[in-house]
Design a protein around this motif. Structure first.
Motif, PDB file in Angstrom:
ATOM      1  N   GLU A 676       0.821  -1.213   0.000  1.00  0.00           N
ATOM      2  CA  GLU A 676       0.000   0.000   0.000  1.00  0.00           C
ATOM      3  C   GLU A 676       0.855   1.264   0.000  1.00  0.00           C
ATOM      4  O   GLU A 676       0.454   2.309  -0.488  1.00  0.00           O
ATOM      5  CB  GLU A 676      -0.922   0.051   1.231  1.00  0.00           C
ATOM      6  CG  GLU A 676      -1.944  -1.065   1.316  1.00  0.00           C
ATOM      7  CD  GLU A 676      -1.319  -2.372   1.788  1.00  0.00           C
ATOM      8  OE1 GLU A 676      -0.553  -2.338   2.770  1.00  0.00           O
ATOM      9  OE2 GLU A 676      -1.569  -3.428   1.159  1.00  0.00           O
ATOM     10  N   LYS A 677       2.023   1.170   0.598  1.00  0.00           N
ATOM     11  CA  LYS A 677       2.823   2.384   0.740  1.00  0.00           C
ATOM     12  C   LYS A 677       3.796   2.587  -0.421  1.00  0.00           C
ATOM     13  O   LYS A 677       4.280   3.695  -0.645  1.00  0.00           O
ATOM     14  CB  LYS A 677       3.615   2.334   2.044  1.00  0.00           C
ATOM     15  CG  LYS A 677       2.767   2.617   3.266  1.00  0.00           C
ATOM     16  CD  LYS A 677       3.645   2.822   4.481  1.00  0.00           C
ATOM     17  CE  LYS A 677       2.821   3.149   5.707  1.00  0.00           C
ATOM     18  NZ  LYS A 677       3.654   3.208   6.910  1.00  0.00           N
ATOM     19  N   CYS A 678       4.141   1.520  -1.143  1.00  0.00           N
ATOM     20  CA  CYS A 678       5.152   1.610  -2.192  1.00  0.00           C
ATOM     21  C   CYS A 678       4.615   2.430  -3.370  1.00  0.00           C
ATOM     22  O   CYS A 678       3.548   2.148  -3.908  1.00  0.00           O
ATOM     23  CB  CYS A 678       5.568   0.219  -2.658  1.00  0.00           C
ATOM     24  SG  CYS A 678       6.790   0.269  -3.971  1.00  0.00           S
ATOM     25  N   THR A 679       5.378   3.468  -3.754  1.00  0.00           N
ATOM     26  CA  THR A 679       4.940   4.309  -4.870  1.00  0.00           C
ATOM     27  C   THR A 679       5.635   3.912  -6.166  1.00  0.00           C
ATOM     28  O   THR A 679       5.408   4.511  -7.205  1.00  0.00           O
ATOM     29  CB  THR A 679       5.272   5.782  -4.595  1.00  0.00           C
ATOM     30  OG1 THR A 679       6.695   5.887  -4.490  1.00  0.00           O
ATOM     31  CG2 THR A 679       4.616   6.276  -3.326  1.00  0.00           C
ATOM     32  N   GLY A 680       6.532   2.956  -6.072  1.00  0.00           N
ATOM     33  CA  GLY A 680       7.273   2.537  -7.270  1.00  0.00           C
ATOM     34  C   GLY A 680       8.285   3.568  -7.712  1.00  0.00           C
ATOM     35  O   GLY A 680       8.530   3.753  -8.907  1.00  0.00           O
ATOM     36  N   CYS A 681       8.906   4.232  -6.735  1.00  0.00           N
ATOM     37  CA  CYS A 681       9.849   5.293  -7.097  1.00  0.00           C
ATOM     38  C   CYS A 681      11.183   4.725  -7.589  1.00  0.00           C
ATOM     39  O   CYS A 681      12.025   5.463  -8.079  1.00  0.00           O
ATOM     40  CB  CYS A 681      10.082   6.238  -5.921  1.00  0.00           C
ATOM     41  SG  CYS A 681      11.100   5.530  -4.626  1.00  0.00           S
ATOM     42  N   THR A 682      11.391   3.442  -7.408  1.00  0.00           N
ATOM     43  CA  THR A 682      12.580   2.683  -7.858  1.00  0.00           C
ATOM     44  C   THR A 682      13.865   2.986  -7.086  1.00  0.00           C
ATOM     45  O   THR A 682      14.910   2.432  -7.389  1.00  0.00           O
ATOM     46  CB  THR A 682      12.904   2.871  -9.368  1.00  0.00           C
ATOM     47  OG1 THR A 682      13.456   4.178  -9.562  1.00  0.00           O
ATOM     48  CG2 THR A 682      11.694   2.673 -10.259  1.00  0.00           C
ATOM     49  N   LEU A 683      13.774   3.870  -6.090  1.00  0.00           N
ATOM     50  CA  LEU A 683      14.992   4.230  -5.364  1.00  0.00           C
ATOM     51  C   LEU A 683      15.656   3.007  -4.714  1.00  0.00           C
ATOM     52  O   LEU A 683      16.863   2.788  -4.839  1.00  0.00           O
ATOM     53  CB  LEU A 683      14.675   5.292  -4.307  1.00  0.00           C
ATOM     54  CG  LEU A 683      15.871   5.829  -3.538  1.00  0.00           C
ATOM     55  CD1 LEU A 683      16.846   6.521  -4.483  1.00  0.00           C
ATOM     56  CD2 LEU A 683      15.438   6.807  -2.450  1.00  0.00           C
ATOM     57  N   CYS A 684      14.837   2.184  -4.036  1.00  0.00           N
ATOM     58  CA  CYS A 684      15.404   1.032  -3.341  1.00  0.00           C
ATOM     59  C   CYS A 684      16.061   0.072  -4.329  1.00  0.00           C
ATOM     60  O   CYS A 684      17.133  -0.466  -4.080  1.00  0.00           O
ATOM     61  CB  CYS A 684      14.354   0.319  -2.498  1.00  0.00           C
ATOM     62  SG  CYS A 684      12.930  -0.243  -3.433  1.00  0.00           S
ATOM     63  N   ALA A 685      15.412  -0.121  -5.473  1.00  0.00           N
ATOM     64  CA  ALA A 685      15.953  -1.050  -6.456  1.00  0.00           C
ATOM     65  C   ALA A 685      17.289  -0.547  -6.986  1.00  0.00           C
ATOM     66  O   ALA A 685      18.217  -1.315  -7.205  1.00  0.00           O
ATOM     67  CB  ALA A 685      14.962  -1.228  -7.600  1.00  0.00           C
ATOM     68  N   ARG A 686      17.380   0.773  -7.143  1.00  0.00           N
ATOM     69  CA  ARG A 686      18.635   1.327  -7.653  1.00  0.00           C
ATOM     70  C   ARG A 686      19.741   1.257  -6.617  1.00  0.00           C
ATOM     71  O   ARG A 686      20.903   1.067  -6.940  1.00  0.00           O
ATOM     72  CB  ARG A 686      18.417   2.786  -8.094  1.00  0.00           C
ATOM     73  CG  ARG A 686      17.749   2.880  -9.474  1.00  0.00           C
ATOM     74  CD  ARG A 686      17.594   4.317  -9.908  1.00  0.00           C
ATOM     75  NE  ARG A 686      16.448   4.954  -9.272  1.00  0.00           N
ATOM     76  CZ  ARG A 686      16.479   6.145  -8.713  1.00  0.00           C
ATOM     77  NH1 ARG A 686      17.609   6.833  -8.680  1.00  0.00           N
ATOM     78  NH2 ARG A 686      15.407   6.668  -8.163  1.00  0.00           N
TER      79      ARG A 686
END
Lengths: 726, 163
Positions: A676-686
Motif C-alpha cells: 500500500e505504501k510503495c509508490t514505485g519510485c525505484t529508489l530502493c531497487a537502484r
C-alpha cells in the motif's frame, strides 16, 4: 650546577634565542591538525590550500604549522588561528571552501568566521566562561560548585546569559591538606585562576571581576599549572572542559615533529632533573610514591615493576620496552599519543632506562600505524642529534638508545611475553610467567615493559613530583586515563579524564550523549578482554578496581557506546570472533574453547540456539578463564560472560522466540515492502547492492528474500516508509 | 619474472647490515616488512633467500610469515580493498559492507579475484573510528561507507579498467 642541567639550560637558551630571532611571537599562526584521523578527513589538502594562499598573498607574517590531534575526531580537520595577544580561534570540519573563507575573512581582515567555529552549534558564545573544578576532592566543599557560583552571579546582578559555567576536570592545584577546603576556578577570556574558601570570598571575587571589571589579585592563584597551555587554547570548548590533560597536554598544541616546540613546553626538563640528581633509586621512589599503575590494562604498579628489575638480579644488561602494539579494535589512544607528541615517550623511556640501568630500549609499534612510525623515527633522529639519546646524554655520562621494532598484525603480541619473542624476530606466542620479564626478558635479560600512556606519564611525575600526581584521581587509581570514545556517541574522540570520573560524565558531558535521540544501552570498556556495563551502573567511576567489580576492565582505554539498535549477542560474538582469530594456538583452552563458544553463539544468532547453550557457554567461559596460558585467553570470555550477566533476557529471546529484539541479527530479520505504501519510485531497487529488488517504475516493488543480503539499504533510503523490518 | 628470482639489491644491503648487528636474527620481521613493501607479498622464493642470507632455518621464516596477519602470501589485486572490522566500524555496520563486497566480487576475505583486479582484506582497526565504517582502497580512505557505496566503488573501478 652539574652537567645535565647546564646542558638543558644551554639547549633552552638556544631555542629561545632562535624563537626571538624568527619573531614568532608577532606573527599570525595557522595550526592544522595532522594525525592519521585528520589526514583521513582531508587535512593534507587543507594544509596545501593554506600554503598556496599564504604564498599568493605575499605576506611574510603568516606562519603555518602542523600539530597532533586534539581528539575531536567527529569534527576534523581542525584548524587553529592565532593572532598575537588574542584568544585562539578553532575551526571545525575545514574543507577547501572553508579554507578560502577563513583566509580571506579571518587571516587577511581579522574577522572571525563564526559559523565554522568549533562546537559553535552546541556552545553559544558568552562574554565570560568559568571553569570550576568539580573533581571529587573539590566537591567536598560544596555539593554543587556550579550552582554556588551561579547563585553568587545572580546575587551580584550579572546579566543572565553572559556567563557560562562549566564543571571542569581537576586542575591538580590544591595540596592534600587543602583538599575539600578550597575551590578552584578559571575565568575566560582573562584566563585567570582564583582560589577561594568561603561564599563571602566568592562574592568578593565576582563583584570585582564582573561588576568592577577588575581582576581580584587577593585570590589569584599564580600556579604553574601543567594543563594551562591546553586550557588556554581549548578551555572555552565544553568537550575539553571536563578533561584533565596530562599525557595528551601537548597533542594539538605543538608540532609533533619539532623538538623546539617540545622543549618550549617543558620537554626534557624532567630528564635533566633526573640526570642532575644522578640517583636512580630516587626516580624509582618517586614513581612508587606517585601511585602510577600500568595503563595497558593490567594496572600493575609501575614503580613496583621498575624496582623488581633491579632487586632480584645483578645482570648488567637490561632493557626497557614501550608497548605500542595497540591491537584492541576500537582503540586509538596510543596512535594519537605517538602522532601528537612522540618526544614525551622518548623522554619517559630515557628516565625509566636511567632508573633501572638499561642502555637499550625498544618501541614495539604496529605496522598499521605508518604515521606514528614516521614521527617516532624523526623524533629519535632529532633526539640523537641533540644529545638527548645515544652516548653521554646531556653530557651526564649516561648512555641510552632506542630502536623501533614493527609488529605485524598479531593482537597476542600485546601480551608482554609474546611481544618480547616478536622483538626477537620469532612467532609471538606467550609463555608461562614466572619468570616475569623483569627477571628474564629480552634475550634472557631483565626487561621493563610499559605501554605508551604509562611512559607518557613519567616525565610529568618527575617534573611536578609524585605528591602532586597522587592528588589527582582516586584512592587506588592515581592520575588520569585516556579513553577512545567511539560508537553511538555524538562527540567521538579521544578524552583524558581524572580517575574517578563517572562513565555518565564521559558519555554525556564530554561525549554529548547519543545521536538521533536513541537510547543508550550499554558501554563496552576494555575491548575484547572487557565487558559491557549496563545503563543502571553508569555512575561507576573510572577506576581499576571499580570496573573490575562489574566484570569489565579498564583495559587500555577503548570505550564503545552501544545504543538500543545494538544486539548484545552480536556484540559478544564480534569480540569472541576477534579473540578466536587472534588466538595464537599454543594452548588448548583458548584455541579450542573459544572456537566452541563461537559455534554456540553462531547457532544462537542464526536462530538455532537451544536453552542449554547458555549453560554450556558459562561452563566453557569458566574453563577458559581458569586454564588459559596468557591474558588473551584468560580474558577472552569476558565479553560473553558480562553480556550473559547483564543482558541474559536478550539471549533467551534469540533462543526461544527466534527473534532479535534489536533487529540486528541478519538471519533473524527480513525486509519486506508494504504494497500500500510503495509508490514505485525505484529508489530502493537502484540502491540495492545485491540487485534483489524488482519492479517497474510506479509499480509495487518486491524483495527477493533468497538473494537479499539484509544490508538494510532499502529500509534506510525509502522516503515513504514502505520498507519494514521484521 | 624477475621478482621471483632474486631480491632487490636494497633489501640485500639491508639484510647485510642487519647481520652486522647484535642479535641479527631478530631483524627477520623487519626484513619481511621490507620485502612485502617492495613486492606486495612474500613469495616462497623470496622467503628461501631470506633464510639463506639471514642464516635462519626456512621453517622459521615461513613460521613467522604465516603467524602474523600483516604478511600476505598471495599477490595483491590491482585494487586492494581493506575493510576495517574494528569495534566502532562493526557497530556502525561494517558487517553489511563486507557482505556487499563479498557478493559483488565473489571472493572471501584474504582472496584475490581471478582477474587479479581486486583483493579483499580486513584490517582490525585503522584508528579512525570517528569516520566509521571505513574502507581503504589502495591508499585512499573512504569514510562512512554504505553497502550501496561499496558496490559503486567496485563498479567505478571496473568501469575505469574497461575504458
Amino acid at each position: 650546577m652539574g652537567q645535565a642541567l647546564h646542558y638543558y639550560d644551554a639547549l633552552k637558551q638556544f631555542i629561545e634565542a632562535r624563537r626571538q630571532q624568527s619573531g614568532l611571537a608577532e606573527k599570525i599562526l595557522i595550526q592544522v591538525g595532522s594525525a592519521t584521523c585528520e589526514k583521513a578527513a582531508g587535512s593534507d589538502l587543507v594544509m596545501k590550500e593554506f600554503q598556496k594562499l599564504i604564498r599568493a598573498s605575499g605576506r611574510d607574517d603568516i606562519l603555518i604549522k602542523q600539530t597532533g590531534c586534539t581528539g575531536r575526531c567527529a569534527r576534523e580537520p581542525i584548524v587553529g588561528v592565532f593572532f598575537p595577544g588574542q584568544i585562539p580561534i578553532k575551526y571545525e570540519r575545514v574543507t577547501i571552501d572553508r579554507v578560502q573563507t577563513i583566509f580571506q575573512e579571518h587571516i587577511l581582515q581579522g574577522i572571525t568566521v563564526p559559523e565554522f567555529v568549533l562546537d559553535k552549534k552546541t556552545d553559544k558564545r558568552y562574554d565570560y566562561v568559568i571553569t570550576v573544578c568539580s573533581s571529587e576532592k573539590c566537591r567536598h566543599t560544596k555539593a554543587d560548585p556550579e550552582k554556588m557560583i551561579m547563585d553568587a552571579l545572580v546575587k551580584e546582578g550579572v546579566p543572565d546569559g553572559t556567563v557560562r559555567i562549566f564543571g571542569g576536570g581537576c586542575f591538580g592545584l590544591c595540596a592534600n591538606d587543602q583538599a575539600g577546603k578550597q575551590q578552584v576556578m578559571m575565568v575566560f577570556p582573562e584566563r585567570v585562576i582564583y582560589t577561594f574558601e568561603t561564599d563571602e570570598q566568592l562574592e568578593e571575587i565576582i563583584h570585582s571581576h564582573f561588576s568592577q571589571k577588575q581582576i581580584h589579585s587577593k585570590y589569584l592563584t599564580q600556579a604553574d599549572f601543567i594543563t594551562e597551555q591546553f586550557f588556554s587554547m581549548y578551555g572555552d570548548v565544553s568537550f575539553f572542559n571536563k578533561q584533565t590533560r596530562l599525557t595528551l597536554r601537548n597533542s594539538g598544541l605543538i608540532d609533533p615533529e619539532s623538538l623546539v616546540d617540545y622543549v618550549m613546553n617543558k620537554g626534557y626538563e624532567g630528564l635533566a632533573k633526573v640526570l642532575e640528581k644522578d640517583d636512580p633509586s630516587w626516580v624509582i621512589d618517586e614513581i612508587l610514591k606517585s601511585g602510577l599503575r600500568g595503563r595497558g590494562g593490567g594496572g600493575f604498579p609501575t614503580g613496583e615493576k621498575w624496582k623488581n628489575a633491579i632487586t632480584y638480579t645483578n645482570d648488567p644488561t637490561k632493557y626497557v620496552v614501550c608497548n605500542a602494539d595497540e591491537g584492541d579494535p576500537g582503540a586509538f589512544m596510543d596512535r594519537s599519543a605517538l602522532e601528537g607528541d612522540p618526544f614525551i615517550i622518548l623522554e619517559g623511556m630515557t628516565i625509566g632506562a636511567f632508573a633501572i640501568g638499561a642502555r637499550r630500549g625498544f618501541i614495539y609499534v604496529r605496522a598499521e600505524y605508518p604515521l606514528a612510525i614516521e614521527r617516532l623515527e624523526k623524533a629519535i633522529a632529532k633526539a640523537r642529534e641533540n644529545n638527548l639519546l645515544g652516548e653521554n646524554i646531556m653530557n651526564s655520562g649516561f648512555d641510552f638508545d632506542i630502536e623501533i621494532r614493527l609488529g605485524a598484525g598479531a593482537f597476542v603480541c600485546g601480551e608482554e611475553t609474546a611481544l618480547m619473542l616478536s622483538i626477537e624476530g620469532k612467532r609471538g606466542q606467550p609463555r608461562l610467567r614466572p619468570p616475569y620479564p623483569t627477571q628474564s626478558g629480552l634475550w634472557g635479560h631483565p626487561t621493563v615493559i610499559n605501554n605508551v600512556e604509562t611512559w607518557a606519564n613519567v616525565p610529568t611525575i618527575i617534573l611536578y613530583g609524585a605528591e602532586w600526581f597522587s592528588r589527582i584521581g582516586t584512592a587506588k587509581s592515581k592520575g588520569t586515563k585516556v579513553f577512545a570514545l567511539a560508537g553511538k556517541v555524538r562527540n567521538t574522540g579521544l578524552v583524558e579524564v581524572p580517575m574517578g570520573t563517572t562513565l555518565k560524565e564521559i558519555i554525556f558531558d564530554i561525549g554529548g550523549g547519543i545521536p538521533e535521540n536513541r537510547k543508550l544501552k550499554a558501554v563496552q570498556t576494555g575491548g575484547p578482554s572487557g565487558g559491557c556495563i549496563p545503563i543502571d551502573k553508569l555512575d561507576t567511576p573510572v577506576d581499576y578496581d571499580e570496573l573490575a567489580k562489574l566484570g569489565s576492565i579498564m583495559g587500555s582505554g577503548g570505550m564503545i557506546v552501544l545504543d538500543e539498535s545494538d544486539c548484545m549477542v552480536q556484540t559478544a560474538k564480534f569480540f569472541l570472533e576477534f579473540t578466536q582469530s587472534e588466538s595464537c594456538g599454543k594452548c588448548v583452552p583458548c584455541r579450542e574453547g573459544t572456537l566452541r563458544m563461537l559455534e554456540i553463539l553462531e547457532r544462537i544468532v542464526s536462530g538455532n540456539g537451544q536453552m542449554d547453550d547458555i549453560t554450556k557457554l558459562e561452563r566453557l567461559s569458566r574453563m577458559i578463564q581458569k586454564a588459559s596460558l596468557c591474558g588473551l585467553g584468560m580474558t577472552a570470555p569476558n565479553p560473553v560472560m558480562s553480556a550473559l550477566e547483564n543482558f541474559r533476557e536478550e539471549f533467551i529471546i534469540h533462543i526461544t522466540e527466534k527473534r532479535c529484539p534489536s533487529h540486528r541479527c541478519a538471519q533473524l530479520i527480513r525486509y519486506e515492502i508494504i504494497e500500500e505504501k510503495c509508490t514505485g519510485c525505484t529508489l530502493c531497487a537502484r540502491r540495492c547492492p545485491a540487485t534483489c529488488i524488482t519492479g517497474r517504475p510506479r509499480q509495487v516493488h518486491f524483495i527477493d528474500q533468497k538473494a537479499c543480503i539484509k544490508c538494510g539499504e532499502c529500509f534506510n533510503v525509502c522516503k515513504f516508509d514502505a520498507v519494514f523490518k521484521i | 619474472m624477475s621478482d621471483h628470482t632474486k631480491l632487490d639489491s636494497e633489501i640485500i644491503k639491508f639484510i647485510d647490515e642487519c647481520r652486522e648487528k647484535e642479535h641479527a636474527d631478530s631483524y627477520l620481521i623487519a626484513v619481511l616488512h621490507k620485502i612485502q613493501g617492495k613486492y606486495g607479498y612474500l613469495s616462497d622464493v623470496h622467503m628461501h633467500e631470506v633464510a639463506q642470507r639471514l642464516q635462519v632455518p626456512s621453517s622459521t621464516v615461513s613460521g613467522v610469515a604465516t603467524f602474523y596477519h600483516f604478511f600476505r602470501l598471495q599477490p595483491k589485486g590491482k585494487y586492494h580493498i581493506s575493510l576495517c572490522l574494528g569495534t566502532a566500524c562493526f557497530v556502525k555496520g561494517a558487517d553489511k559492507i563486507l557482505e556487499a563486497f563479498r557478493s559483488e566480487l565473489g571472493i572471501e576475505l584474504g582472496e584475490t579475484t581471478s582477474d587479479k583486479l581486486f583483493s579483499l582484506e580486513c584490517s582490525r582497526c585503522l584508528g579512525v573510528c570517528a569516520l566509521a565504517p571505513v574502507v581503504t582502497i589502495n591508499d585512499q580512505v573512504y569514510s562512512k561507507v554504505s553497502p550501496t557505496q561499496a558496490a559503486e566503488l567496485i563498479n567505478k573501478a571496473r568501469f575505469e579498467e574497461a575504458a
